[in-house]
Structures are given as structure tokens and as C-alpha cells.
Design a protein around this motif. Structure first.
Motif, PDB file in Angstrom:
ATOM      1  N   ASP A 139      -5.414  -8.537  -1.283  1.00 37.61           N
ATOM      2  CA  ASP A 139      -6.214  -9.227  -2.747  1.00 37.61           C
ATOM      3  C   ASP A 139      -5.439  -8.765  -3.783  1.00 37.61           C
ATOM      4  O   ASP A 139      -5.153  -9.858  -4.847  1.00 37.61           O
TER       5      ASP A 139
ATOM      6  N   SER B 233      -0.595   2.586  13.066  1.00 39.37           N
ATOM      7  CA  SER B 233      -0.365   3.278  13.012  1.00 39.37           C
ATOM      8  C   SER B 233      -1.409   4.188  11.870  1.00 39.37           C
ATOM      9  O   SER B 233      -1.858   4.898  11.318  1.00 39.37           O
TER      10      SER B 233
ATOM     11  N   THR C 202      -7.222 -16.392   3.947  1.00 40.11           N
ATOM     12  CA  THR C 202      -8.037 -16.876   2.850  1.00 40.11           C
ATOM     13  C   THR C 202      -7.982 -17.436   1.825  1.00 40.11           C
ATOM     14  O   THR C 202      -6.774 -16.712   1.272  1.00 40.11           O
TER      15      THR C 202
ATOM     16  N   ASP D 278       0.781  -1.050  -0.017  1.00 41.49           N
ATOM     17  CA  ASP D 278       0.029   0.210   0.223  1.00 41.49           C
ATOM     18  C   ASP D 278       0.824   1.386   0.056  1.00 41.49           C
ATOM     19  O   ASP D 278       1.752   1.217   1.291  1.00 41.49           O
TER      20      ASP D 278
ATOM     21  N   GLY E 161      -6.608  -6.040   3.983  1.00 36.76           N
ATOM     22  CA  GLY E 161      -7.650  -6.321   2.602  1.00 36.76           C
ATOM     23  C   GLY E 161      -7.383  -6.415   1.186  1.00 36.76           C
ATOM     24  O   GLY E 161      -6.496  -7.138   0.330  1.00 36.76           O
ATOM     25  N   SER E 162      -7.425  -4.898   0.210  1.00 45.42           N
ATOM     26  CA  SER E 162      -6.946  -4.405   0.122  1.00 45.42           C
ATOM     27  C   SER E 162      -5.677  -5.075  -1.193  1.00 45.42           C
ATOM     28  O   SER E 162      -5.657  -5.309  -2.117  1.00 45.42           O
TER      29      SER E 162
ATOM     30  N   THR F 117      -1.791  -4.169   7.667  1.00 45.45           N
ATOM     31  CA  THR F 117      -1.797  -4.116   9.107  1.00 45.45           C
ATOM     32  C   THR F 117      -2.696  -3.366   9.050  1.00 45.45           C
ATOM     33  O   THR F 117      -3.350  -2.113   9.606  1.00 45.45           O
ATOM     34  N   THR F 118      -3.889  -3.762   9.081  1.00 47.73           N
ATOM     35  CA  THR F 118      -5.335  -3.447   9.344  1.00 47.73           C
ATOM     36  C   THR F 118      -5.822  -4.782  10.071  1.00 47.73           C
ATOM     37  O   THR F 118      -5.067  -6.145   9.939  1.00 47.73           O
TER      38      THR F 118
HETATM   39  N1  LIG Z   1     -10.102 -11.556   0.643  1.00 45.57           N
HETATM   40  C1  LIG Z   1     -11.086 -11.946   1.656  1.00 45.57           C
HETATM   41  O1  LIG Z   1     -10.987 -12.826   2.653  1.00 45.57           O
HETATM   42  C2  LIG Z   1     -11.605 -10.588   2.166  1.00 45.57           C
HETATM   43  C3  LIG Z   1     -12.354 -10.812   3.173  1.00 45.57           C
HETATM   44  C4  LIG Z   1     -12.767  -9.575   4.055  1.00 45.57           C
HETATM   45  C5  LIG Z   1     -12.665  -8.150   3.171  1.00 45.57           C
HETATM   46  N2  LIG Z   1     -11.757  -8.220   2.080  1.00 45.57           N
HETATM   47  C6  LIG Z   1     -11.409  -6.773   0.742  1.00 45.57           C
HETATM   48  O2  LIG Z   1     -10.489  -6.172   2.151  1.00 45.57           O
HETATM   49  C7  LIG Z   1     -10.265  -4.757   1.596  1.00 45.57           C
HETATM   50  C8  LIG Z   1     -10.572  -4.551   2.673  1.00 45.57           C
HETATM   51  O3  LIG Z   1      -9.041  -3.553   3.251  1.00 45.57           O
HETATM   52  P1  LIG Z   1      -8.767  -3.153   5.019  1.00 45.57           P
HETATM   53  O4  LIG Z   1     -10.056  -2.801   5.563  1.00 45.57           O
HETATM   54  O5  LIG Z   1      -8.331  -4.483   5.247  1.00 45.57           O
HETATM   55  O6  LIG Z   1      -8.577  -2.083   4.220  1.00 45.57           O
HETATM   56  P2  LIG Z   1      -7.948  -1.185   2.751  1.00 45.57           P
HETATM   57  O7  LIG Z   1      -6.425  -2.301   2.511  1.00 45.57           O
HETATM   58  O8  LIG Z   1      -8.415  -1.237   2.255  1.00 45.57           O
HETATM   59  O9  LIG Z   1      -7.076  -0.222   4.020  1.00 45.57           O
HETATM   60  C9  LIG Z   1      -7.881   1.294   3.832  1.00 45.57           C
HETATM   61  C10 LIG Z   1      -7.212   2.671   4.683  1.00 45.57           C
HETATM   62  O10 LIG Z   1      -6.028   2.309   6.022  1.00 45.57           O
HETATM   63  C11 LIG Z   1      -4.812   2.459   5.151  1.00 45.57           C
HETATM   64  N3  LIG Z   1      -4.277   2.073   6.411  1.00 45.57           N
HETATM   65  C12 LIG Z   1      -3.856   0.167   5.921  1.00 45.57           C
HETATM   66  N4  LIG Z   1      -3.029  -0.053   6.982  1.00 45.57           N
HETATM   67  C13 LIG Z   1      -2.066   0.736   7.251  1.00 45.57           C
HETATM   68  C14 LIG Z   1      -1.577   1.153   9.035  1.00 45.57           C
HETATM   69  N5  LIG Z   1      -1.158   0.601   9.379  1.00 45.57           N
HETATM   70  N6  LIG Z   1      -0.946   2.709   9.284  1.00 45.57           N
HETATM   71  C15 LIG Z   1      -2.192   3.385   8.465  1.00 45.57           C
HETATM   72  N7  LIG Z   1      -2.907   3.005   7.553  1.00 45.57           N
HETATM   73  C16 LIG Z   1      -3.131   1.917   6.797  1.00 45.57           C
HETATM   74  C17 LIG Z   1      -5.186   2.652   3.337  1.00 45.57           C
HETATM   75  O11 LIG Z   1      -4.056   2.894   3.093  1.00 45.57           O
HETATM   76  C18 LIG Z   1      -6.413   2.310   2.976  1.00 45.57           C
HETATM   77  O12 LIG Z   1      -6.771   4.295   3.387  1.00 45.57           O
HETATM   78  C19 LIG Z   1     -11.490  -4.603   0.824  1.00 45.57           C
HETATM   79  O13 LIG Z   1     -11.414  -4.941  -0.685  1.00 45.57           O
HETATM   80  C20 LIG Z   1     -12.837  -5.373   1.095  1.00 45.57           C
HETATM   81  O14 LIG Z   1     -13.182  -6.672  -0.019  1.00 45.57           O
HETATM   82  C21 LIG Z   1     -10.799  -9.152   1.346  1.00 45.57           C
END
Ligand SMILES: NC(=O)c1ccc[n+]([C@@H]2O[C@H](COP(=O)([O-])OP(=O)(O)OC[C@H]3O[C@@H](n4cnc5c(N)ncnc54)[C@H](O)[C@@H]3O)[C@@H](O)[C@H]2O)c1
Length: 256
Positions: free
Chosen positions: A104, A189, A154, A41, A100-101, A145-146
Motif C-alpha cells: 500500500d 519466514s 487491488t 519492509d 499489505g503495509s 510476503t504475507t
Molecule cells: N490494499 C488492500 O487491498 C488491503 C487489503 C487488506 C488489508 N490491507 C492493509 O494491509 C495492512 C496489513 O498487511 P499484512 O497483514 O500483509 O501485514 P503487514 O505488512 O502489516 O506486516 C505484518 C508484520 O509481519 C512482518 N512480515 C511481513 N512479511 C514477513 C515475512 N515474510 N517474514 C517475517 N516477517 C514478515 C512485518 O514486518 C510486520 O511486522 C493493513 O494496513 C491493512 O489495512 C490492505
């Protein structure tokens, strides 16, 4: 209709612990990685998670390139950019650093650079053809990182299909990362809005799992391999789901 009589737990390979991110370089050396693509990211490049991963790779002298043109809420177009990058550098392994973004995106890049195909071939029906993935992919280490999606465990990659204005995905057990490194230091963060959304993601996943149709009230497939990844509530997932609900109640407000 004949009801199913079995469910299967396919455990994921996860290392959990504060500071565990520093070990990623050693993991790649152990996998005999010759050249690694780090999919990250862009907002993490100068934050703790990004710095720690890249330092670890440099320390262990792992040859790597960085791809950071990741889109938050990825699309078929943003997947395509990562797929191109993964196909161009003679990479034998991948590391994903992000939410997750990003994870994936790395799964899709790994899949199509290993088994090139028309994009819709592996995408879930009815939008895609839902073809099975032909074989194992390259090693992928996912460093979330989330703390909500569980994508590091998965076999699913979710994206927006722009033309049809649909959210869909690719699902197959070969998409599962080889290793997930779950390190709470990487979430320090997070903006509080993202921490709260991730926590609500945990809450929704747990509620969904616990209240899903039980596995023994679902249709029995002809072959065990046709049992879907999401196979219904069962006594083992109930334990995880209930504990996850307790943890959300206990800690979400503090984390936010
Ligand atoms: N593959 C799977 O099994 C699965 C399951 C559920 C959701 N998803 C998908 O995951 C995506 C969402 O992922 P998400 O919720 O983890 O968030 P994300 O990856 O979309 O990130 C969300 C925001 O947080 C920021 N960010 C992330 N980590 C950070 C950190 N440590 N410090 C500062 N900023 C940070 C990113 O830059 C972004 O602006 C969606 O597309 C969803 O459909 C996938």
C-alpha cells in the motif's frame, strides 16, 4: 431505486509459484525499466524475500535504489516519506516487497510521485476529496510476503489518518499493481502469529464477499465507470469465496 443489472470482473495480473520471485529482474528488463525504486519492509532486508529480489535485480543489471522506511500499519506521515523518496530519484518503475503495509505504501508513492497533488485530493471522501486518478501510473511489481490482504491485486491503499484518528484509503483501478508475484517461499519466514492473522484476513474477506449484498440488489450507477470496486456478491466471486473458505479450513492450522 433502480437495481443494478451488471457486474464486472477486472482480472489482476498475477504470477504464482515457488521461486517466481527470482524472475523479477527479468520482468523489469522486459518493461525497459531504467531506474527502479524497491520499497521494502525493513525486517525483510536480510530475509529470503529481500535477498532474492535484490539478487535478481543485480543479476539482471537493473539500476535501483532501496527505500525501507516503511511503517507496519502505514499512516499519512509514513506514506509522505515514501512519496518524497519516489519523487527524488528519477524512477520509472517500482517494486514492493512486503505485506499489505508495504504494498500500500508503494501504491501511494507511485501515485503522488506520478501525479503530485495535495495528499487529501485522492483520499476517499468524506475524509478526502476522492478525486479520480488522472491516468495510468508507473509500472509497480508487488511481491507479497504475507498471505492475507491480496493487496497485490487491488486498487486500494489503506492508511491511518493520524489527525482524525481514522483508518481510510485511496481507491482507484489505476492503483492496481502491474504484476503480482505470489511466491510461497516468501512466507516461510513469517512468525506464526502473523501467519494466523493473515489467515483470518482471508477468512474475513471470503465471508464478507460471500455474504455481501448481491450486485443486483444494489443501486444502479448512471455510468458503468461509477460501479465501485466492491460491487456486491456475484456468481463469480461466490466461487472464489467458497473455495477460499475451504482452503482456510484445510490449511490454516498447518500454515500457522
Ligand atoms: N490494499 C488492500 O487491498 C488491503 C487489503 C487488506 C488489508 N490491507 C492493509 O494491509 C495492512 C496489513 O498487511 P499484512 O497483514 O500483509 O501485514 P503487514 O505488512 O502489516 O506486516 C505484518 C508484520 O509481519 C512482518 N512480515 C511481513 N512479511 C514477513 C515475512 N515474510 N517474514 C517475517 N516477517 C514478515 C512485518 O514486518 C510486520 O511486522 C493493513 O494496513 C491493512 O489495512 C490492505
Amino acid at each position: 431505486m433502480q437495481f443494478d443489472t451488471a457486474f464486472q470482473i477486472s482480472a489482476s495480473n498475477v504470477r504464482f509459484g515457488q521461486g517466481a520471485t527470482r524472475e523479477v529482474g527479468m520482468d523489469l528488463v522486459e518493461m525497459s525499466a531504467k531506474r527502479t525504486l524497491v520499497i521494502i519492509d525493513p525486517s525483510l532486508l536480510d530475509l529470503h524475500a529481500g535477498n532474492t529480489v535484490l539478487d535478481s535485480l543485480r543479476k539482471q543489471r537493473v539500476d535501483f535504489a532501496v527505500f525501507s522506511d516503511v511503517r507496519v500499519e502505514p499512516t499519512d506521515a509514513s506514506f509522505a516519506a515514501a512519496i518524497r523518496a519516489a519523487g527524488e530519484g528519477d524512477f520509472d518503475s517500482l517494486v514492493a516487497v512486503g505485506g499489505g503495509s508495504t504494498i500500500d505504501t508503494a501504491k501511494a508513492a507511485n501515485l503522488y510521485s506520478t501525479y503530485p497533488a495535495d495528499f487529501l485530493d485522492y483520499v476517499n471522501a468524506p475524509i478526502g476529496k476522492g478525486l479520480p486518478i488522472p491516468g495510468p501510473l508507473k509500472p509497480l511489481i508487488a511481491i507479497p510476503t504475507t498471505a492475507g490482504t491480496g493487496s497485490e491485486t487491488t486498487g486500494v491503499a489503506i492508511f491511518d489518518q493520524l489527525e482524525q484518528k481514522a483508518k481510510t484509503g485511496i481507491a482507484h483501478r489505476y492503483l492496481k499493481p502491474t504484476l503480482g508475484i505470489v511466491d510461497a517461499e516468501n512466507t516461510s519466514s513469517l512468525p506464526s502469529a502473523v501467519a494466523s492473522c493473515a489467515g483470518l484476513d482471508v477468512l474475513s474477506h471470503a465471508l464478507e464477499s460471500y455474504t455481501a449484498l448481491p450486485y443486483d440488489k444494489r443501486h444502479q450507477p448512471k455510468h458503468p465507470s461509477e460501479r465501485p470496486a466492491y460491487q456486491g456478491a456475484n456468481p463469480i466471486s461466490d466461487i472464489w469465496a467458497l473455495r477460499a473458505l475451504e482452503i482456510v479450513v484445510e490449511y490454516l492450522i498447518r500454515a500457522v
